[in-house]
Design a protein around this motif. Structure first.
Motif, PDB file in Angstrom:
ATOM      1  N   ASN A 101      -8.927   4.996  -5.872  1.00 51.86           N
ATOM      2  CA  ASN A 101      -8.950   5.794  -4.645  1.00 51.86           C
ATOM      3  C   ASN A 101      -7.609   6.444  -4.327  1.00 51.86           C
ATOM      4  OD1 ASN A 101      -7.422   3.622  -3.845  1.00 51.86           O
ATOM      5  ND2 ASN A 101      -8.900   2.819  -2.388  1.00 51.86           N
ATOM      6  N   TYR A 102      -6.671   6.367  -5.254  1.00 49.40           N
ATOM      7  CA  TYR A 102      -5.354   6.963  -5.026  1.00 49.40           C
ATOM      8  C   TYR A 102      -4.907   7.648  -6.301  1.00 49.40           C
ATOM      9  CZ  TYR A 102      -0.342   7.311  -4.167  1.00 49.40           C
ATOM     10  OH  TYR A 102       0.942   7.770  -4.021  1.00 49.40           O
ATOM     11  N   THR A 105       3.643   4.211  -1.470  1.00 49.11           N
ATOM     12  CA  THR A 105       3.953   4.968  -2.673  1.00 49.11           C
ATOM     13  C   THR A 105       5.061   4.292  -3.475  1.00 49.11           C
ATOM     14  OG1 THR A 105       3.334   7.014  -1.574  1.00 49.11           O
ATOM     15  CG2 THR A 105       4.777   7.204  -3.491  1.00 49.11           C
ATOM     16  N   ARG A 129      -5.630  10.967  -1.685  1.00 49.36           N
ATOM     17  CA  ARG A 129      -6.475   9.793  -1.559  1.00 49.36           C
ATOM     18  C   ARG A 129      -7.929  10.213  -1.562  1.00 49.36           C
ATOM     19  NH1 ARG A 129      -1.608   8.886   0.342  1.00 49.36           N
ATOM     20  NH2 ARG A 129      -0.698   6.800   0.212  1.00 49.36           N
ATOM     21  N   SER A 130      -8.803   9.264  -1.835  1.00 49.80           N
ATOM     22  CA  SER A 130     -10.190   9.612  -2.140  1.00 49.80           C
ATOM     23  C   SER A 130     -10.977  10.123  -0.938  1.00 49.80           C
ATOM     24  CB  SER A 130     -10.912   8.411  -2.747  1.00 49.80           C
ATOM     25  OG  SER A 130     -10.891   7.326  -1.856  1.00 49.80           O
ATOM     26  N   ASP A 155      -5.315   1.219  -5.136  1.00 46.78           N
ATOM     27  CA  ASP A 155      -4.629   1.119  -3.854  1.00 46.78           C
ATOM     28  C   ASP A 155      -3.578   2.198  -3.783  1.00 46.78           C
ATOM     29  OD1 ASP A 155      -5.154  -2.065  -4.639  1.00 46.78           O
ATOM     30  OD2 ASP A 155      -5.604  -1.502  -2.575  1.00 46.78           O
ATOM     31  N   SER A 156      -3.252   2.637  -2.619  1.00 47.11           N
ATOM     32  CA  SER A 156      -2.325   3.754  -2.500  1.00 47.11           C
ATOM     33  C   SER A 156      -0.949   3.423  -3.021  1.00 47.11           C
ATOM     34  CB  SER A 156      -2.223   4.210  -1.047  1.00 47.11           C
ATOM     35  OG  SER A 156      -1.774   3.152  -0.234  1.00 47.11           O
ATOM     36  N   THR A 163       0.806  -1.224   0.000  1.00 45.12           N
ATOM     37  CA  THR A 163       0.000   0.000   0.000  1.00 45.12           C
ATOM     38  C   THR A 163       0.835   1.268   0.000  1.00 45.12           C
ATOM     39  OG1 THR A 163      -0.136  -0.138   2.419  1.00 45.12           O
ATOM     40  CG2 THR A 163      -1.936  -1.110   1.150  1.00 45.12           C
ATOM     41  N   ASP A 223       0.381  13.626  -3.878  1.00 49.29           N
ATOM     42  CA  ASP A 223      -0.650  12.614  -4.118  1.00 49.29           C
ATOM     43  C   ASP A 223      -1.851  12.898  -3.235  1.00 49.29           C
ATOM     44  OD1 ASP A 223       1.160   9.970  -2.288  1.00 49.29           O
ATOM     45  OD2 ASP A 223       0.206  11.814  -1.589  1.00 49.29           O
TER      46      ASP A 223
END
Lengths: 113, 115
Positions: B31-32, A101, B51-52, B95-96, A99, B49
């Motif tokens: 969502n990312y 970056t 996120r949602s 996904d992030s 999850t 960045d």
């Protein structure tokens, strides 16, 4: 902390030869992604690997392309019998966990003559 | 699968002015949304960045906004400087970290800062 390392930075191959691209992830990262970038295009996902496992190769061409990420050493993207259409920049990215970056390397620019 | 559209393909602004780059995505499950800056001969570098669960995020001169209903997100750069000249890519994923499908990228915007 060194970033993602890729080598070679530039690779020239003649049609029909093999190309091997290497990627060493950032320290502490066990997830590696390979992307291909054609001129004037965005990056296209190819394959996602963890140590000794291919998690998703949905973006990989079905023939001539393979990838591995062994327990020891860098991840390798291998292209057999290269054709001119394989000419592109190939980038790898790594992340610490699923999850996290993604951080990109400087890329390998492959030219097929 | 996900599809990301990015506009404009080229953007030229005067130094000191603001620049806005827009992206739309197709998969409502995404969502990312990261933004990357790529300088000539180099790999993409993450600049910001979102996120949602967040509508806006700011980091000094850079901000990103997200409209989940309309499925679009934008990069805003204020007080542009010559070193902002580069190609900027938006991306989306479920996904992030990009997850098993990796990141889906837009085609990029070549930002030119005129002195």
């Amino acid at each position: 902390n060194a970033g993602v390392m890729q080598n070679p930075r530039h690779l020239v191959r003649r049609r029909g030869q093999e190309a091997r691209l290497r990627c060493s992830p950032m320290k502490g990262h066990s997830h590696v992604y390979w992307y291909r970038q054609l001129p004037e295009e965005g990056l296209k996902f190819m394959v996602y690997l963890q140590k000794e496992n291919i998690i998703d190769e949905s973006g990989m061409p079905k023939e001539r392309f393979s990838a591995e990420f062994p327990k020891e050493g860098p991840s390798i993207l291998r292209i057999q019998q290269v054709v001119r259409g394989d000419s592109a920049a190939y980038f790898c990215a790594s992340s610490r966990k699923y999850t996290d970056t993604q951080y990109f390397g400087p890329g390998t620019r492959l030219t097929v003559l | 699968g996900e599809n990301v559209e990015q506009h404009p393909s080229t953007l030229s602004v005067q130094e000191g002015d603001s620049a806005v780059i827009k992206c739309t995505y197709s998969d409502s499950a995404s969502n990312y949304f990261p933004w990357y800056k790529q300088e000539l001969g180099k790999g993409p570098q993450l600049i910001i960045d979102i996120r949602s669960n967040v509508g806006e995020k700011k980091d000094q001169r850079i901000a990103v906004t997200l409209n989940k209903t309309a499925k679009h997100f934008s990069l805003h750069i204020t007080e542009t400087q010559p070193e902002d000249s580069a190609v900027y890519f938006c991306a989306a994923s479920m996904d992030s970290g990009g997850g098993a499908d990796g990141l889906t990228f837009g085609k990029g915007t070549h930002l030119i800062i005129q002195p």
